[in-house]
Design a protein around this motif. Sequence first.
Motif, mmCIF file in Angstrom:
data_model
loop_
_atom_site.group_PDB
_atom_site.id
_atom_site.type_symbol
_atom_site.label_atom_id
_atom_site.label_comp_id
_atom_site.label_asym_id
_atom_site.label_seq_id
_atom_site.Cartn_x
_atom_site.Cartn_y
_atom_site.Cartn_z
ATOM 1 N N GLN A 65 -2.707 8.497 2.291
ATOM 2 C CA GLN A 65 -3.360 8.083 1.001
ATOM 3 C C GLN A 65 -4.389 9.028 0.471
ATOM 4 O OE1 GLN A 65 -2.251 5.598 3.077
ATOM 5 N NE2 GLN A 65 -0.720 5.632 1.756
ATOM 6 N N VAL A 114 -6.379 -0.383 -1.726
ATOM 7 C CA VAL A 114 -5.173 0.624 -1.174
ATOM 8 C C VAL A 114 -4.893 0.254 0.179
ATOM 9 C CG1 VAL A 114 -4.386 2.939 -1.268
ATOM 10 C CG2 VAL A 114 -5.616 2.262 -3.213
ATOM 11 N N THR A 159 0.265 -0.062 -2.057
ATOM 12 C CA THR A 159 0.294 0.783 -1.114
ATOM 13 C C THR A 159 1.264 1.868 -1.631
ATOM 14 O OG1 THR A 159 1.080 1.187 1.337
ATOM 15 C CG2 THR A 159 2.210 -0.142 -0.073
ATOM 16 N N THR A 160 1.117 2.983 -1.008
ATOM 17 C CA THR A 160 1.903 4.276 -1.287
ATOM 18 C C THR A 160 2.712 4.648 -0.149
ATOM 19 O OG1 THR A 160 0.311 5.741 -0.942
ATOM 20 C CG2 THR A 160 0.634 5.203 -3.218
#
Length: 259
Positions: free
Chosen positions: A81, A148, A189-190
Amino acid sequence: MPRPAPRHDRDAGGPAEVLAAKAALRQEVWLAMRAARVARFPGAAGRIPNFTGAEAAAERLRGTPAWQAAATVKANPDSAQLPVRQRALEDGKTVYMAVPRLAGPEPFFALDPAHLSEAPRRAASISGASRSARRVTLAELSPVDLVVMGCVAAGEDGARLGKGGGFADLEFALATAAGLIGPHTMCVTTVHELQVRAAGTIPVTAHDVPVDLIITPERVIDCRPRHRPRPTAGIRWDDLTEEKIAAIPLLSAQRAGQR
């Protein structure tokens, strides 16, 4: 020589069978990412894996209404992130980042985009934050607009699988109890597509926080219609070992204040 994979599962709480199922799924994801060669240095195992396409996922997140409406972002400190934290600073957002393992009496970095001693990409790293950010206590944080979170795997129903230490859920519980995260604060979230799982396939415990949006390099998945309610505010002390409480001054202080 490759770095040894760190162990985090011993810190987690919950039923033994659920923890075992989570551990098995982590191994499945880590092995799949390694086989597909989409995990960046230092490898996937034992970590929130840094993945090929992390920058593209951060750019896709950047285009969402949730991102554009946020002035203050709370983000995990993992490498996956880092592109998200970098873009937050570039876009003028204040970034709060937990010190790894919530170590020390001031367990958060506060990054002010108007007062950085180096470029956003460097400042957004753990080493850069140690130079550019202020170390602050939980009480010094302001309410956040966007959370995040890092994942090993994320379900299309919002179920999130971390690396096993429970720190993301613990940070969320502490911030919620302090009024910094509200019921409508977005959690995102990524991840790489290989980390996405079908709804109902990620085991969860009572303290697990669901995500609202999953962002991959290819798409945005809105989990809100299908995810379970967020845990109620407060620390689940039964899920924490005495060793973990003693290692995190913030937890020790919280428990002492309740006695």
